[in-house]
Design an enzyme around this catalytic site. Sequence first.
Site, PDB file in Angstrom:
ATOM      1  N   ASP A   1       0.826  -1.219   0.000  1.00 32.42           N
ATOM      2  CA  ASP A   1       0.000   0.000   0.000  1.00 32.42           C
ATOM      3  C   ASP A   1       0.858   1.267   0.000  1.00 32.42           C
ATOM      4  O   ASP A   1       1.934   1.290   0.603  1.00 32.42           O
ATOM      5  CB  ASP A   1      -0.905  -0.025   1.246  1.00 32.42           C
ATOM      6  CG  ASP A   1      -2.036   0.977   1.137  1.00 32.42           C
ATOM      7  OD1 ASP A   1      -2.287   1.487   0.023  1.00 32.42           O
ATOM      8  OD2 ASP A   1      -2.673   1.261   2.168  1.00 32.42           O
TER       9      ASP A   1
ATOM     10  N   ASN B   1       1.380   3.319  -2.983  1.00 33.37           N
ATOM     11  CA  ASN B   1       1.917   3.747  -4.293  1.00 33.37           C
ATOM     12  C   ASN B   1       1.367   5.109  -4.701  1.00 33.37           C
ATOM     13  O   ASN B   1       2.115   5.986  -5.150  1.00 33.37           O
ATOM     14  CB  ASN B   1       1.507   2.763  -5.391  1.00 33.37           C
ATOM     15  CG  ASN B   1       2.245   1.466  -5.320  1.00 33.37           C
ATOM     16  OD1 ASN B   1       3.199   1.334  -4.565  1.00 33.37           O
ATOM     17  ND2 ASN B   1       1.799   0.491  -6.085  1.00 33.37           N
TER      18      ASN B   1
ATOM     19  N   HIS C   1       2.860   3.732  -8.916  1.00 33.15           N
ATOM     20  CA  HIS C   1       2.716   2.305  -9.250  1.00 33.15           C
ATOM     21  C   HIS C   1       3.977   1.784  -9.948  1.00 33.15           C
ATOM     22  O   HIS C   1       4.438   0.672  -9.686  1.00 33.15           O
ATOM     23  CB  HIS C   1       1.485   2.083 -10.124  1.00 33.15           C
ATOM     24  CG  HIS C   1       0.194   2.374  -9.404  1.00 33.15           C
ATOM     25  ND1 HIS C   1      -0.099   1.829  -8.171  1.00 33.15           N
ATOM     26  CD2 HIS C   1      -0.856   3.161  -9.717  1.00 33.15           C
ATOM     27  CE1 HIS C   1      -1.284   2.258  -7.768  1.00 33.15           C
ATOM     28  NE2 HIS C   1      -1.760   3.074  -8.684  1.00 33.15           N
TER      29      HIS C   1
ATOM     30  N   LEU D   1      10.909 -20.771  -5.388  1.00 35.10           N
ATOM     31  CA  LEU D   1      10.017 -19.814  -4.738  1.00 35.10           C
ATOM     32  C   LEU D   1       8.704 -19.799  -5.508  1.00 35.10           C
ATOM     33  O   LEU D   1       8.710 -19.811  -6.739  1.00 35.10           O
ATOM     34  CB  LEU D   1      10.652 -18.404  -4.775  1.00 35.10           C
ATOM     35  CG  LEU D   1       9.736 -17.225  -4.438  1.00 35.10           C
ATOM     36  CD1 LEU D   1       9.297 -17.264  -2.972  1.00 35.10           C
ATOM     37  CD2 LEU D   1      10.427 -15.892  -4.726  1.00 35.10           C
TER      38      LEU D   1
ATOM     39  N   ARG E   1       2.016  -5.017   5.878  1.00 30.37           N
ATOM     40  CA  ARG E   1       1.263  -4.004   5.129  1.00 30.37           C
ATOM     41  C   ARG E   1       2.013  -2.686   5.249  1.00 30.37           C
ATOM     42  O   ARG E   1       2.252  -2.192   6.344  1.00 30.37           O
ATOM     43  CB  ARG E   1      -0.155  -3.824   5.672  1.00 30.37           C
ATOM     44  CG  ARG E   1      -0.890  -2.749   4.871  1.00 30.37           C
ATOM     45  CD  ARG E   1      -2.337  -2.540   5.257  1.00 30.37           C
ATOM     46  NE  ARG E   1      -2.934  -1.628   4.282  1.00 30.37           N
ATOM     47  CZ  ARG E   1      -4.132  -1.750   3.768  1.00 30.37           C
ATOM     48  NH1 ARG E   1      -4.905  -2.745   4.121  1.00 30.37           N
ATOM     49  NH2 ARG E   1      -4.588  -0.875   2.887  1.00 30.37           N
TER      50      ARG E   1
END
Length: 224
Positions: A12, A14, A29, A122, A172
Amino acid sequence: MNPLKHVAIIMDGNGRWGLKYKNSRNAGHKAGLNTVEKIIKETIKNKINFLTLFAFSTENWKRPKKEVNYLFNLLENFLINRVEDLHKQNIKLKILGSKKFSSKLNKLLNNAEKKTSKNTKLQINLALNYGSKSELINAFKKIKKNKNIINEKNLSKNLQTRNIPDPDLLIRTGNTKRLSNFLLWQLAYSEIFFEKKLWPAFTEKDYSRIITEYKNIKRNFGKI
Ligand code: FPP
């Protein structure tokens, strides 16, 4: 030291970063994608097996068309330019959420998943057009349709995250403390770190600090 198999991230901030430094949410972004690349590298360095990134929620469609288009363009270019290299690095890509995009993007996503499906170093789960409540409703519907009983095992098996261990750690960024309809079932026992920094400003060093802190937490899972 706690084992760390799976990190989930709500990327969160951007938009705010872009407006502050480049006078454009979309520039945020673009910068956010650079952070994604750095965090992937650091995740490999730390030998973590699963990385789940919340890239687009079912609610994000409410944003201006220009921003939505920009995000999907960024994603298309990422798939066109980066999947081959991810594949060479033995990375598996999986999409969480419902693939209701343009036929071009759906094709790119399906090809990326198919190409990388056998990779083992991964697994990156990209949550796109993802909402946890609808994932749960669909799981209950499947259980009902198959006339199975409702229990934890059957519910987990019918989620899109079947075969993926629950996240040990949720990060976050962006100085907001909420889950935003992300992995509500799977995060039941995760350690949660809310970071003040905006996603484009989040660094490998910040990530390492959180990992070290996580590893030293006493995790009880309800026991004492
Ligand atoms: C949240 O910040 C971020 C998003 C909705 C998009 C996340 C996308 C990226 C990090 C780049 C694309 C990634 C890939 C893998 C192609 P926000 O816009 O809600 O920020 P704000 O809270 O400041 O408005």
